[in-house]
Design an enzyme around this catalytic site. Structure first.
Site, short mmCIF file in Angstrom:
data_model
loop_
_atom_site.label_atom_id
_atom_site.label_comp_id
_atom_site.label_asym_id
_atom_site.label_seq_id
_atom_site.Cartn_x
_atom_site.Cartn_y
_atom_site.Cartn_z
CG ASP A 122 -1.79 0.89 1.29
OD1 ASP A 122 -2.58 1.15 0.45
OD2 ASP A 122 -1.98 2.01 2.18
CD GLU B 281 -2.03 2.58 -3.71
OE1 GLU B 281 -3.37 2.58 -4.15
OE2 GLU B 281 -1.81 2.60 -2.47
C1 GLC Z 1 -4.60 3.41 -0.51
C2 GLC Z 1 -5.78 2.22 0.04
C3 GLC Z 1 -7.20 3.09 0.23
C4 GLC Z 1 -6.25 3.76 1.14
C5 GLC Z 1 -4.63 4.30 1.45
C6 GLC Z 1 -4.31 4.72 2.60
O1 GLC Z 1 -4.49 3.98 -1.39
O2 GLC Z 1 -6.04 1.96 -1.17
O3 GLC Z 1 -7.91 2.48 0.19
O4 GLC Z 1 -7.56 4.61 1.83
O5 GLC Z 1 -4.42 3.89 0.48
O6 GLC Z 1 -3.61 3.60 3.46
#
Ligand code: GLC
Ligand code: CA
Length: 541
Positions: A201, A243
Site C-alpha cells: 500500500d 500501489e
Molecule cells: C491506499 C488504499 C486506500 C487507503 C490508502 C491509505 O490508497 O488503496 O484504500 O485509504 O491507501 O492507506
C-alpha cells in the site's frame, strides 16, 4: 531457462473479505466464508486473490488503519482459520496475497499510543514529529475532501505528527532503523505463514525530505529493494505488487532492474480507457501505453478497470479531470478527492457493449488483469454510503434474503445489500449469471480461459497502429510464436473503416471466441464494419 513466473499468466481478483461471504451469520464476511466460496473463484478461473487489510483496526479507513500487524481481526476468524484458508487456496493451485500497509499505522496502534507520550518514549521516533507544521510544504494532500494539512497536532506531547492520508493514520518514520527492521519482520511473519506475497500500500511516501514533494525518493526505493532482496532470499516465488499512483516516469523505477517490485498497477492507463469511451478518441490510450517504456522481463503490469477505491483521476490533466467528472460523476456526491466513487457497471450505464469492450482491452493488453469482486456479475454501487463504502457492498450470490451473503437480520449487515433498481440482487447475482451462457459472468469466464490458452497475452509485446478513425483502437500482441490482432471500437455509431492490412497479407484470421467465420487476408485493404462498442479479437495464423 524458459521459466515463466506464475504471476505473468495469472488472473488476479481483489475481494473485500467482509463483503464476500458471511459464514457465521454476524453480518460480516469472514475467512471461513471465503473458504466456502473458493470453488466459485476457481470456477471463474482466478489464480490469485488479493485481500485488502484484515488486521485488527478501528476501521476508520476500512482496515488501512492497522492496529496490529501480527494477526487478523477477530470478526474475520482466527489465525487457524486463516491458515486453513491458505491451505485450501493452495490445494486449488491458487495463490493469495495480502495488503501490507507500510506507510502508516492507525493512531490506535500501540506504537503510536506509546509515541504520544513524547520524546522520552522509545516509540517516539517510530513516527515523524515536528514542533511546527511548516516542514515538507511541497508534499500534496491526498485525501483532499477531509484533510487540510499533512500535519496533525498531538495535544498530549505538543508536537505535530506527519500523515499523508487521514489524520488518524500517522506515517511511520523510515529514517528510524528500528521501523525498517520492524516492517521486515512483518513481511517475514506473513510469508512464513504461507501467503504468496503482498500488495504493498501507498509505497511512494515512505520517506520525507525537505525541498521535495516527498514522493518516490531514492531512500524509499533503497528500502523497497531491501525488502525485495529479503523476499527473494527466503521466498523466491512470492511477489510484491506496488500501489504507486504515479506518472509513468515515476512509476517505472518501482520495477528497478527487476530487483524491486515484481508488479505494479497500471494507474496511468485506467482513466484513459473510460475517457476514450466518452470522447470516442483512443489516442490518449495509445499515447500513454507507448510512453510506458519496457519493464524488466520478469516484471509485469497489473491492469485494472476498477478497485475498492474511487476511480482515481490523479494521473490525468486538470482539464481531463473536469471532463471525466462532468461525464461520469454529474452529481457532486459521486465524486471523492480527485476521483469518482462508483462501480464499473453503473459508470458504463450498465451497457453490456461498453462493459465488454473495456474488458476486451483489459484481457488483451500485455500484463496481468485484476478483477474487482462483483464486477464479474456487473454489480452496482450505493452512493448514499459515505467515503468509498458504496463500492464495497455485500457480494450478491442469489435472490434469497441479503442476496445470500449472510443469514443475519438485514440491519446487522456491515453494509446494506443493493436491493433497488437495475442492480438489485434480485436481478444481479451469481446464481442467475452463472446459469446464463450469455451473461457477463459467462463471458468473463470464457475470456479468462482464452487468456490461459494463449500465453501471448501475459508474455507478449504490443504494437499499436494509428487508425483511420479516432474511435478505433487496434493493436497486435505478439511473441515469437503467436500473434493476436485486436480491434476495439470506441464509437457509438456503426461505421465502416478501411484499413491497410498488407502486414498480414496471406494470413488467416481466426476469431478467438470462435463466433465469427475464419477468413484469409488476400487483399491489401479490408473494409471493416464495426457496430457501436464492438471488439474483434483474432488469432493470426
Ligand atoms: C491506499 C488504499 C486506500 C487507503 C490508502 C491509505 O490508497 O488503496 O484504500 O485509504 O491507501 O492507506
Ligand atoms: Ca461473519
Amino acid at each position: 531457462m524458459g521459466y515463466t513466473p506464475w504471476y505473468k499468466h495469472a488472473v488476479f481478483y481483489e475481494l473485500y473479505l467482509k463483503g464476500f461471504y458471511d459464514s457465521n451469520g454476524d453480518g460480516i464476511g469472514d475467512v471461513r466464508g471465503l473458504i466456502e466460496k473458493l470453488d466459485y473463484l476457481q470456477e471463474l478461473g482466478i489464480d490469485c486473490i488479493w485481500l485488502p487489510p484484515i488486521y485488527p483496526s478501528p476501521e476508520r479507513d476500512d482496515g488501512y488503519d492497522v492496529a496490529d500487524y501480527y494477526t487478523i481481526a477477530p470478526k474475520y476468524g482466527t489465525m487457524q482459520d486463516f491458515q486453513e484458508l491458505l491451505k485450501e487456496v493452495h490445494k486449488r493451485d491458487m495463490k493469495l496475497i495480502i495488503d501490507l500497509v507500510l506507510n502508516h499505522t492507525s493512531d490506535q496502534h500501540p506504537w503510536f499510543q506509546e509515541a504520544k507520550k513524547g520524546p522520552t518514549s522509545p516509540y517516539f521516533h517510530y513516527y515523524v514529529w515536528s514542533k511546527t507544521p511548516e516542514k515538507y510544504k511541497e508534499a500534496r494532500i491526498i485525501f483532499l475532501d477531509t484533510e487540510t494539512s499533512n500535519w496533525a497536532y498531538c495535544e498530549e506531547n505538543g508536537y505535530y505528527y506527519w500523515h499523508r492520508f487521514y489524520s488518524h493514520q500517522p506515517d511511520l518514520n523510515y529514517d528510524n532503523p528500528e521501523v525498517r527492521r520492524e516492517m521486515k519482520k512483518v513481511l517475514l511473519y506473513w510469508l512464513d505463514m504461507g501467503v504468496d506475497g503482498f500488495r504493498v500500500d501507498a509505497v511512494p511516501y515512505l520517506f520525507e525530505r525537505e525541498g521535495t514533494n516527498c514522493e518516490n525518493l531514492p531512500e524509499t526505493h533503497e528500502y523497497l529493494k531491501e525488502l525485495r532482496a529479503m523476499v527473494e532470499k527466503h521466498y523466491p516465488e512470492a511477489i510484491l505488487l506496488a500501489e504507486a499512483n504515479q506518472w509513468p516516469q515515476d512509476l517505472l523505477p518501482y520495477f528497478g532492474n527487476g530487483d524491486e517490485f515484481h508488479m505494479a498497477f497500471n494507474f496511468p492507463l485506467m482513466p484513459r480507457l473510460f475517457m476514450a469511451l466518452k470522447t470516442r478518441d483512443v489516442s490518449p490510450i495509445v499515447k500513454i501505453m507507448e510512453g510506458l517504456p519496457e519493464i524488466p522481463v520478469q516484471c509485469q503490469w497489473c491492469n485494472f478497470l476498477r478497485n475498492h477505491d474511487e476511480l482515481t483521476l490523479e494521473m490525468v490533466t486538470p482539464e481531463e479531470r473536469e471532463y471525466m467528472w462532468k461525464m461520469y460523476a454529474p452529481e457532486k456526491r459521486m465524486r471523492l478527492n480527485l476521483g469518482i466513487r462508483r462501480r464499473l457497471a453503473p459508470l458504463l450505464d450498465n451497457d453490456q457493449r461498453k462493459i465488454r469492450l473495456l474488458h476486451s482491452v483489459l484481457f488483451t493488453l500485455p500484463g496481468t488483469p485484476i478483477l474487482y469482486y462483483g464486477d464479474e456479475i456487473g454489480m452496482g454501487d450505493n452512493i448514499a454510503l459515505p467515503d468509498r463504502n458504496g463500492v464495497r457492498t455485500p457480494m450478491q450470490w442469489n435472490t434469497s434474503r441479503n442476496a445470500g451473503f449472510s443469514v443475519a437480520p438485514p440491519e446487522r449487515l456491515y453494509a446494506p445489500v443493493i436491493e433497488k433498481g437495475d442492480f438489485s440482487y434480485q436481478k444481479v447475482n451469481v446464481e442467475i449469471a452463472s446459469h446464463d451462457p450469455s451473461s457477463l459472468f459467462s463471458w468473463i469466464k470464457g475470456w479468462i480461459a482464452l487468456r490461459k490458452r494463449n500465453p501471448v497475452f501475459g508474455m507478449g509485446k504490443i504494437e499499436f497502429f494509428s487508425g483511420k478513425d479516432p474511435a478505433l483502437l487496434w493493436y497486435r500482441v505478439y511473441d515469437g510464436k503467436e500473434e493476436v490482432l485486436v480491434f476495439a471500437f470506441f464509437g457509438d455509431m456503426e461505421k465502416e473503416i478501411v484499413l491497410d492490412m498488407r502486414q498480414w497479407q496471406g494470413k488467416t484470421l481466426i476469431d478467438i471466441e470462435g463466433k465469427k467465420p475464419t477468413f484469409s487476408l488476400n487483399k491489401e485493404t479490408v473494409v471493416w464494419k464495426f457496430s457501436p462498442y464492438e471488439y474483434k479479437v483474432f488469432l493470426v495464423k
